[in-house]
Design a protein around this motif. Sequence first.
Motif, PDB file in Angstrom:
ATOM      1  N   LYS A  85       0.833  -1.205   0.000  1.00 14.41           N
ATOM      2  CA  LYS A  85       0.000   0.000   0.000  1.00 14.41           C
ATOM      3  C   LYS A  85       0.872   1.261   0.000  1.00 14.41           C
ATOM      4  O   LYS A  85       1.873   1.326   0.717  1.00 14.41           O
ATOM      5  N   GLY A  86       0.505   2.210  -0.821  1.00 18.96           N
ATOM      6  CA  GLY A  86       1.230   3.485  -0.877  1.00 18.96           C
ATOM      7  C   GLY A  86       2.448   3.457  -1.786  1.00 18.96           C
ATOM      8  O   GLY A  86       3.116   4.476  -1.943  1.00 18.96           O
ATOM      9  N   ALA A  87       2.739   2.298  -2.374  1.00 20.70           N
ATOM     10  CA  ALA A  87       3.944   2.199  -3.216  1.00 20.70           C
ATOM     11  C   ALA A  87       3.609   2.460  -4.688  1.00 20.70           C
ATOM     12  O   ALA A  87       2.479   2.244  -5.130  1.00 20.70           O
ATOM     13  N   VAL A  88       4.622   2.927  -5.404  1.00 19.26           N
ATOM     14  CA  VAL A  88       4.477   3.121  -6.856  1.00 19.26           C
ATOM     15  C   VAL A  88       5.280   2.037  -7.562  1.00 19.26           C
ATOM     16  O   VAL A  88       6.471   1.843  -7.264  1.00 19.26           O
ATOM     17  N   TYR A  89       4.613   1.328  -8.462  1.00 24.29           N
ATOM     18  CA  TYR A  89       5.258   0.242  -9.210  1.00 24.29           C
ATOM     19  C   TYR A  89       5.431   0.679 -10.665  1.00 24.29           C
ATOM     20  O   TYR A  89       4.447   1.014 -11.329  1.00 24.29           O
ATOM     21  N   ALA A  90       6.670   0.717 -11.115  1.00 21.80           N
ATOM     22  CA  ALA A  90       6.920   1.047 -12.522  1.00 21.80           C
ATOM     23  C   ALA A  90       7.036  -0.257 -13.294  1.00 21.80           C
ATOM     24  O   ALA A  90       7.794  -1.148 -12.907  1.00 21.80           O
ATOM     25  N   GLN A 103       9.197   0.436  -6.733  1.00 29.39           N
ATOM     26  CA  GLN A 103       9.488  -0.925  -7.171  1.00 29.39           C
ATOM     27  C   GLN A 103       9.411  -0.967  -8.701  1.00 29.39           C
ATOM     28  O   GLN A 103       8.675  -0.182  -9.300  1.00 29.39           O
ATOM     29  N   VAL A 104      10.148  -1.876  -9.276  1.00 28.60           N
ATOM     30  CA  VAL A 104      10.094  -2.039 -10.729  1.00 28.60           C
ATOM     31  C   VAL A 104       9.693  -3.479 -11.046  1.00 28.60           C
ATOM     32  O   VAL A 104      10.183  -4.426 -10.419  1.00 28.60           O
ATOM     33  N   LEU A 105       8.754  -3.616 -11.998  1.00 27.17           N
ATOM     34  CA  LEU A 105       8.376  -4.947 -12.488  1.00 27.17           C
ATOM     35  C   LEU A 105       8.867  -5.040 -13.931  1.00 27.17           C
ATOM     36  O   LEU A 105       8.512  -4.187 -14.754  1.00 27.17           O
ATOM     37  N   PHE A 106       9.670  -6.032 -14.231  1.00 28.76           N
ATOM     38  CA  PHE A 106      10.170  -6.191 -15.600  1.00 28.76           C
ATOM     39  C   PHE A 106       9.455  -7.350 -16.287  1.00 28.76           C
ATOM     40  O   PHE A 106       9.495  -8.489 -15.807  1.00 28.76           O
ATOM     41  N   PHE A 107       8.793  -7.044 -17.397  1.00 29.56           N
ATOM     42  CA  PHE A 107       8.080  -8.071 -18.154  1.00 29.56           C
ATOM     43  C   PHE A 107       8.909  -8.468 -19.377  1.00 29.56           C
ATOM     44  O   PHE A 107       9.480  -7.617 -20.055  1.00 29.56           O
ATOM     45  N   HIS A 108       8.939  -9.772 -19.627  1.00 30.70           N
ATOM     46  CA  HIS A 108       9.637 -10.259 -20.813  1.00 30.70           C
ATOM     47  C   HIS A 108       8.836 -11.406 -21.425  1.00 30.70           C
ATOM     48  O   HIS A 108       8.542 -12.393 -20.751  1.00 30.70           O
ATOM     49  N   PRO A 165      12.966  -3.585  -5.614  1.00 35.55           N
ATOM     50  CA  PRO A 165      13.171  -2.142  -5.491  1.00 35.55           C
ATOM     51  C   PRO A 165      13.833  -1.587  -6.760  1.00 35.55           C
ATOM     52  O   PRO A 165      14.668  -2.265  -7.374  1.00 35.55           O
ATOM     53  N   SER A 166      13.474  -0.363  -7.118  1.00 32.11           N
ATOM     54  CA  SER A 166      13.935   0.234  -8.383  1.00 32.11           C
ATOM     55  C   SER A 166      15.447   0.169  -8.528  1.00 32.11           C
ATOM     56  O   SER A 166      15.961  -0.270  -9.572  1.00 32.11           O
ATOM     57  N   ALA A 167      16.145   0.631  -7.502  1.00 36.16           N
ATOM     58  CA  ALA A 167      17.605   0.696  -7.594  1.00 36.16           C
ATOM     59  C   ALA A 167      18.187  -0.687  -7.876  1.00 36.16           C
ATOM     60  O   ALA A 167      19.080  -0.849  -8.712  1.00 36.16           O
ATOM     61  N   LEU A 186      17.083  -1.893 -11.563  1.00 38.77           N
ATOM     62  CA  LEU A 186      17.639  -1.070 -12.642  1.00 38.77           C
ATOM     63  C   LEU A 186      19.170  -1.023 -12.629  1.00 38.77           C
ATOM     64  O   LEU A 186      19.798  -0.755 -13.645  1.00 38.77           O
ATOM     65  N   GLU A 187      19.781  -1.270 -11.455  1.00 41.90           N
ATOM     66  CA  GLU A 187      21.244  -1.184 -11.398  1.00 41.90           C
ATOM     67  C   GLU A 187      21.934  -2.539 -11.241  1.00 41.90           C
ATOM     68  O   GLU A 187      23.031  -2.741 -11.759  1.00 41.90           O
ATOM     69  N   GLN A 188      21.296  -3.436 -10.525  1.00 42.86           N
ATOM     70  CA  GLN A 188      21.913  -4.757 -10.351  1.00 42.86           C
ATOM     71  C   GLN A 188      20.907  -5.867 -10.651  1.00 42.86           C
ATOM     72  O   GLN A 188      20.508  -6.618  -9.751  1.00 42.86           O
ATOM     73  N   PRO A 189      20.478  -5.934 -11.896  1.00 45.58           N
ATOM     74  CA  PRO A 189      19.478  -6.966 -12.227  1.00 45.58           C
ATOM     75  C   PRO A 189      20.045  -8.374 -12.082  1.00 45.58           C
ATOM     76  O   PRO A 189      21.235  -8.576 -12.319  1.00 45.58           O
TER      77      PRO A 189
END
Lengths: 233, 218
Positions: B25-30, B182-187, B196-198, B201-204
């Motif tokens: 709750k309250g989080a933004v998911y990219a 947070q980041v969700l990566f779809f493939h 978490p985004s960092a 996006l930085e250490q996948p």
Amino acid sequence: MKGNKDMQTAIQKAIALIVSGDRELCNILLVTAKMSLSSSFFALCIGVPVGIWLGSGRFPGRGVLVVLNRTLMGMPPVVCGLLFYMLFSGVGPFRKLHLLFTVTIMILAQLCLITPLVIGNMETYVSGIAGSVRETAMGLGLGPVKTFFLLANESLYQIFSVYLLAFARAIAEVGAVSMVGGAIAWKTNVMTTAIMQYTNRGNFSLGIALGMILMTVSLCVNIVITLLQRRFR
Amino acid sequence: MEVRAFSKSYDQNPVLRFPAFSFEKGAVYAVIGANGSGKSTFARVLAGALFCDQKSSPLPAGCKVGYMPQKSYGFRMSVEKNILLGGKDRQRARQMMEGLAITHLAERRADRLSGGETARMALVRTLMKPYDLVLLDEPTAAMDIASAALAENCILDYRRETGGVMVIVTHSLKQARRLGDQVLFFHQGNLLEWGPSAQVLEQPEQEETRRFLEFYGA
């Protein structure tokens, strides 16, 4: 040369009939106006909501209904006339209503012919915009009733166009109205049936007068609707 | 907010498989991923615009969802009336229009706006009231840089005010970094990596994510 002179005389007589306000001519005009305005208006009242529903709906059997409607769009007027004649004639199930050879049954027969055209045109238009409208409305939490009115509002220009089509079909139609109306003078004779009658009798002047009026009325209605379309575009 | 696992297929060809997932709750998911990876299908299923194969919403019952589709639509009425379809609060509408610099468009017909103006109006319209879950499908794709910056501020303000879950589909990795907690990566129709985004996006962790990020120049 003689043919040209006859034609000229007929047109002169026709203009004289229109200018003098011939009573029979006025009666034919009134019956035509009553029939075509009523049938096109009721066809719009039924066809627009059904067309929007069919164009935007996602339900099983929708495809079947669309094909059925498209088939009805091509129904020959004489077949429609025959159907209504059989239903309302002395041996038909609705004989007790005594509607045969009245303006009411002419309106009903035209309604049967025109409504599928209104539904089909609305369905085609609405199906093109329904996805975007529905998705946007859903995203805003709007219910089906509000979405329906939004779709109607988005289709306003199309509704005017469809009315033009319905009216043009109603005023120019002859097959069904002559069968169920009987083209009775002073009662159910409309412009198209009267033109046929008078031409058959050799009374070209009244036929030409009616033809001229028919085209003028059609032009006037087109101008009014086009102006309304511009206003609501 | 718990989301049940679901899948979506077209003509028996699966285009999306999503596992059971818990939104904070309250989080933004990219949501990021290449074209055709299932991002928009994911958003549309959650919004209820598409039925998933399971034929029932994967969201909890009674969950209020706000959704801005990828292609913004301006109804044939004024911009202000369009915005008020999203919520009745005129004062909020005016504030948000100011925030996105579209106050001068209030009386203009929404169906006659440019693509960027329509997108700004659609964003204001979507954020007019609080929802449990807000889905924004490429909200700034049609906007210029300045308008996109205003839109991002507007999204962050909304998040602060309402505290609901926000899911933002984007092609901009910079935007994913700026907006997403947070980041969700779809493939290829699968949720391949999330966190978490960092971190994403930085250490996948996944090779596909690394390749995607390299290609898009994260």
